[in-house]
Design a protein around this motif. Sequence first.
Motif, PDB file in Angstrom:
ATOM      1  N   GLU A 177       0.823  -1.217   0.000  1.00 13.32           N
ATOM      2  CA  GLU A 177       0.000   0.000   0.000  1.00 13.32           C
ATOM      3  C   GLU A 177       0.852   1.259   0.000  1.00 13.32           C
ATOM      4  OE1 GLU A 177      -4.021   1.468   2.318  1.00 13.32           O
ATOM      5  OE2 GLU A 177      -2.423   0.561   3.527  1.00 13.32           O
ATOM      6  N   ARG A 178       1.906   1.273   0.821  1.00  7.76           N
ATOM      7  CA  ARG A 178       2.740   2.471   0.891  1.00  7.76           C
ATOM      8  C   ARG A 178       3.412   2.742  -0.451  1.00  7.76           C
ATOM      9  NH1 ARG A 178       7.409   4.213   5.356  1.00  7.76           N
ATOM     10  NH2 ARG A 178       7.899   6.202   4.326  1.00  7.76           N
ATOM     11  N   GLU A 179       3.923   1.729  -1.081  1.00  3.98           N
ATOM     12  CA  GLU A 179       4.586   1.912  -2.371  1.00  3.98           C
ATOM     13  C   GLU A 179       3.604   2.443  -3.419  1.00  3.98           C
ATOM     14  OE1 GLU A 179       4.707  -0.784  -0.524  1.00  3.98           O
ATOM     15  OE2 GLU A 179       6.791  -0.698   0.207  1.00  3.98           O
ATOM     16  N   ARG A 180       2.375   1.952  -3.363  1.00  7.82           N
ATOM     17  CA  ARG A 180       1.377   2.410  -4.330  1.00  7.82           C
ATOM     18  C   ARG A 180       1.020   3.886  -4.102  1.00  7.82           C
ATOM     19  NH1 ARG A 180      -1.960  -0.969  -3.075  1.00  7.82           N
ATOM     20  NH2 ARG A 180      -3.562   0.219  -1.975  1.00  7.82           N
ATOM     21  N   TRP A 181       0.881   4.272  -2.828  1.00  4.92           N
ATOM     22  CA  TRP A 181       0.565   5.676  -2.530  1.00  4.92           C
ATOM     23  C   TRP A 181       1.737   6.591  -2.897  1.00  4.92           C
ATOM     24  CZ3 TRP A 181      -2.846   7.111   2.214  1.00  4.92           C
ATOM     25  CH2 TRP A 181      -4.052   6.396   2.157  1.00  4.92           C
ATOM     26  N   ALA A 182       2.943   6.154  -2.618  1.00  6.87           N
ATOM     27  CA  ALA A 182       4.108   6.997  -2.907  1.00  6.87           C
ATOM     28  C   ALA A 182       4.295   7.245  -4.397  1.00  6.87           C
ATOM     29  CB  ALA A 182       5.368   6.361  -2.322  1.00  6.87           C
ATOM     30  N   ALA A 183       3.767   6.346  -5.223  1.00  5.25           N
ATOM     31  CA  ALA A 183       3.932   6.475  -6.670  1.00  5.25           C
ATOM     32  C   ALA A 183       2.699   7.046  -7.362  1.00  5.25           C
ATOM     33  CB  ALA A 183       4.268   5.105  -7.265  1.00  5.25           C
ATOM     34  N   MET A 184       1.729   7.512  -6.581  1.00  7.51           N
ATOM     35  CA  MET A 184       0.505   8.036  -7.200  1.00  7.51           C
ATOM     36  C   MET A 184       0.825   9.232  -8.094  1.00  7.51           C
ATOM     37  SD  MET A 184      -2.601   7.851  -4.437  1.00  7.51           S
ATOM     38  CE  MET A 184      -3.484   6.325  -4.192  1.00  7.51           C
ATOM     39  N   PRO A 185       0.285   9.256  -9.311  1.00  4.10           N
ATOM     40  CA  PRO A 185       0.564  10.388 -10.208  1.00  4.10           C
ATOM     41  C   PRO A 185      -0.184  11.641  -9.768  1.00  4.10           C
ATOM     42  CG  PRO A 185      -1.007   8.887 -11.211  1.00  4.10           C
ATOM     43  CD  PRO A 185      -0.572   8.236  -9.936  1.00  4.10           C
ATOM     44  N   ILE A 186       0.489  12.780  -9.900  1.00  6.89           N
ATOM     45  CA  ILE A 186      -0.100  14.074  -9.556  1.00  6.89           C
ATOM     46  C   ILE A 186      -0.409  14.807 -10.847  1.00  6.89           C
ATOM     47  CG2 ILE A 186       0.212  16.242  -8.336  1.00  6.89           C
ATOM     48  CD1 ILE A 186       0.105  13.856  -6.496  1.00  6.89           C
ATOM     49  N   THR A 187      -1.681  15.166 -11.025  1.00  3.80           N
ATOM     50  CA  THR A 187      -2.079  15.923 -12.212  1.00  3.80           C
ATOM     51  C   THR A 187      -2.149  17.401 -11.883  1.00  3.80           C
ATOM     52  OG1 THR A 187      -4.413  15.626 -11.681  1.00  3.80           O
ATOM     53  CG2 THR A 187      -3.381  14.000 -13.134  1.00  3.80           C
ATOM     54  N   THR A 188      -1.946  18.232 -12.875  1.00  8.09           N
ATOM     55  CA  THR A 188      -2.005  19.681 -12.692  1.00  8.09           C
ATOM     56  C   THR A 188      -3.316  20.203 -13.252  1.00  8.09           C
ATOM     57  OG1 THR A 188      -0.874  20.022 -14.785  1.00  8.09           O
ATOM     58  CG2 THR A 188       0.478  19.954 -12.812  1.00  8.09           C
ATOM     59  N   GLY A 189      -4.032  20.923 -12.406  1.00  5.79           N
ATOM     60  CA  GLY A 189      -5.297  21.472 -12.855  1.00  5.79           C
ATOM     61  C   GLY A 189      -5.552  22.870 -12.329  1.00  5.79           C
ATOM     62  N   TRP A 190      -4.970  23.160 -11.151  1.00  8.38           N
ATOM     63  CA  TRP A 190      -5.162  24.484 -10.576  1.00  8.38           C
ATOM     64  C   TRP A 190      -4.137  25.457 -11.153  1.00  8.38           C
ATOM     65  CZ3 TRP A 190      -9.288  25.562  -7.493  1.00  8.38           C
ATOM     66  CH2 TRP A 190     -10.037  24.453  -7.088  1.00  8.38           C
ATOM     67  N   TRP A 191      -4.478  26.729 -11.143  1.00 14.04           N
ATOM     68  CA  TRP A 191      -3.695  27.740 -11.861  1.00 14.04           C
ATOM     69  C   TRP A 191      -2.245  27.800 -11.411  1.00 14.04           C
ATOM     70  CZ3 TRP A 191      -1.504  31.528  -8.859  1.00 14.04           C
ATOM     71  CH2 TRP A 191      -2.010  31.671  -7.566  1.00 14.04           C
ATOM     72  N   TYR A 192      -1.985  27.559 -10.132  1.00 13.79           N
ATOM     73  CA  TYR A 192      -0.625  27.738  -9.634  1.00 13.79           C
ATOM     74  C   TYR A 192       0.242  26.503  -9.829  1.00 13.79           C
ATOM     75  CZ  TYR A 192      -2.308  25.064  -5.604  1.00 13.79           C
ATOM     76  OH  TYR A 192      -2.839  24.093  -4.801  1.00 13.79           O
ATOM     77  N   GLU A 193      -0.353  25.358 -10.137  1.00 18.94           N
ATOM     78  CA  GLU A 193       0.408  24.113 -10.134  1.00 18.94           C
ATOM     79  C   GLU A 193       1.419  24.043 -11.277  1.00 18.94           C
ATOM     80  OE1 GLU A 193      -2.617  21.133  -9.976  1.00 18.94           O
ATOM     81  OE2 GLU A 193      -2.966  21.390  -7.829  1.00 18.94           O
ATOM     82  N   HIS A 194       1.105  24.655 -12.413  1.00 20.97           N
ATOM     83  CA  HIS A 194       2.072  24.664 -13.510  1.00 20.97           C
ATOM     84  C   HIS A 194       3.323  25.448 -13.113  1.00 20.97           C
ATOM     85  CE1 HIS A 194      -0.757  22.829 -16.314  1.00 20.97           C
ATOM     86  NE2 HIS A 194      -1.682  23.631 -15.817  1.00 20.97           N
ATOM     87  N   ASP A 195       3.125  26.572 -12.387  1.00 18.56           N
ATOM     88  CA  ASP A 195       4.293  27.326 -11.913  1.00 18.56           C
ATOM     89  C   ASP A 195       5.065  26.538 -10.870  1.00 18.56           C
ATOM     90  OD1 ASP A 195       3.485  29.410 -13.537  1.00 18.56           O
ATOM     91  OD2 ASP A 195       2.354  30.417 -11.949  1.00 18.56           O
ATOM     92  N   MET A 196       4.383  25.781 -10.045  1.00 19.11           N
ATOM     93  CA  MET A 196       5.064  25.030  -8.997  1.00 19.11           C
ATOM     94  C   MET A 196       5.909  23.888  -9.563  1.00 19.11           C
ATOM     95  SD  MET A 196       4.569  26.546  -6.175  1.00 19.11           S
ATOM     96  CE  MET A 196       4.673  28.035  -7.167  1.00 19.11           C
ATOM     97  N   LEU A 197       5.529  23.376 -10.722  1.00 20.72           N
ATOM     98  CA  LEU A 197       6.364  22.353 -11.345  1.00 20.72           C
ATOM     99  C   LEU A 197       7.755  22.901 -11.647  1.00 20.72           C
ATOM    100  CD1 LEU A 197       3.874  20.590 -13.806  1.00 20.72           C
ATOM    101  CD2 LEU A 197       4.878  19.654 -11.711  1.00 20.72           C
ATOM    102  N   GLU A 198       7.818  24.151 -12.037  1.00 23.75           N
ATOM    103  CA  GLU A 198       9.122  24.777 -12.284  1.00 23.75           C
ATOM    104  C   GLU A 198       9.907  24.908 -10.992  1.00 23.75           C
ATOM    105  OE1 GLU A 198      10.927  28.932 -14.151  1.00 23.75           O
ATOM    106  OE2 GLU A 198       8.803  28.413 -14.418  1.00 23.75           O
ATOM    107  N   VAL A 199       9.219  25.227  -9.900  1.00 22.01           N
ATOM    108  CA  VAL A 199       9.889  25.317  -8.604  1.00 22.01           C
ATOM    109  C   VAL A 199      10.468  23.958  -8.221  1.00 22.01           C
ATOM    110  CG1 VAL A 199       9.540  25.751  -6.141  1.00 22.01           C
ATOM    111  CG2 VAL A 199       8.414  27.206  -7.841  1.00 22.01           C
TER     112      VAL A 199
END
Length: 545
Positions: A177-199
């Motif tokens: 379970e822990r390995e599956r949660w740690a590898a969960m994909p994060i999608t970007t949808g909110w306005w600030y998340e694209h900028d945070m990827l650069e950070v």
Amino acid sequence: MVEPARLFRHGYNIATQVGPAAADVIAAMLDARLHAPYSWGADLQSTRELADMLSRFPTDVAIKLLQARTDNGLVYGALSRSAGRFPRRARRLLSADPTRRAPAHIVRALERRVQQFISDASAHQCGQSVHLRNAESHELPDVLASPPWRRAPSRAQHLSLEERPDRPLRLDWRPGERERWAAMPITTGWWYEHDMLEVVSSARSIEDYRRSVQDVDQEPFVLALISDDIAHPILREFKVPRAVHSQVIFQRILGRFGADTLDAVVATMAQHPLRMAPVMEPVDGSRVAVLMMRCLGFRRTNRAAVAWWQRHADTAVEDLIPIALSRHGSDRMLAQHALHTIAQIGHRSAIDSAAVDYGEQSRTAISAMVGDDAIQSALPHRIPRLPTWLVPALLPAILLPDGSAALPESAVEDFCTMLAMCRPEWQYAGVRVVAETVDPTALAEFTWGLYEAWMLAGCPHRDNWVLHAQGLVGNADTARRLCQQILEGGWRVGESSRAALDAITAIGGDEAVTCLRAIAASSSSGLARKAGHRIRELTEPHSVR
């Protein structure tokens, strides 16, 4: 000429001595209150009293004076009460209003009330019985034949148990379970998340992170993706975000950093239980047990809470025993409800063993509580009193399933008492028992008639349980009526439309989804967003974003 403002102290004398002929003078005093500067017009009580005086005059002039001032919420409530007192007169005046100042839902309620009066009068003239026969006591469900709050008191015993230290927070992972949660994909949808990827890609030190991230709402997203050496200093200074946009982010954080994130995750859960309840599944501890006990009482978090208790009942149920046996506290009833639920899902032995640890007296009390009927043991400390505007004889009849008889007025009052016990996060078990033993269509009509009576009484805030009741026993027609009410802007007495959206969502089904879509398409941005959340809740029950 004496200014209207100076006459206010004599308002009651004028109303009682002059009577309806004083309507114009009282309206002038009301106008003075409505248009006064803040320092004087802030006296809402006097405005309410003047409007109420007008609502008690049985004249066309008084109703028209109120009708011309319905932009004010207090006057709107007074017009509703006047319509309830004088339905024929109000129906005639409000229906014929060419300016359409009268709210449409008040006119519809008056139509129903007057039609009922006409039908009753016609039946009397023809020598017919107006009402169905009253159901005999043996035909009623036990909870109405012998209401539990009128029996000899048998509520749960109150005990003062010794305080025990809280169980520490810990993680109980299932295999993989822990390995599956740690590898969960994060999608970007909110306005600030694209900028945070650069950070995330450019930050090489905690100083780089602090220069780039200024908002606490951005921290969880970055924390889920940033490197370990920068993430651990962030965790030590973690602040609870103002909003949780995705539970997947916190599942990934918990999977990546494990026990180091427990305090941050639990603190976020305390402020955002709706999104965070599924994240708590592998987390155990006294603080989490209390939070998940409360989640059992909320319809929107109940599923995640039941899954949590299925997983942790053996270790966590001991935290509920002192709460359930306490004399005071808002959590006492929730703890008793939680113990009943835990027993029903197959963990009665865990409850018994936990109670034994607190002594024989506690074991006996808990055994009586869980073994007893939830209808009896879950009674609130104070039984609510029904409002004076609630007259069972003026409401639609609640019929038995075969339609052969109606509940007597005493049983109707008892059922309304049960509805008044319910809260958005907790439902008294007796309501469901009654709903399963009467005609569902007649019950929905009764509840809507109850709502109309509440509306004609001015929508008193202390009786908001009437609106919540629509979601408990309403049907598709109820959802359509509530939708029409919202679209017409019928919430002008300070009533939040969120309660109506919750009622429509609780009714569920295709009709509820259709109504919510109509509200989302034609309402203000805030209400449309709330309706969109309810639509996703009904159409995507397992969605996490």
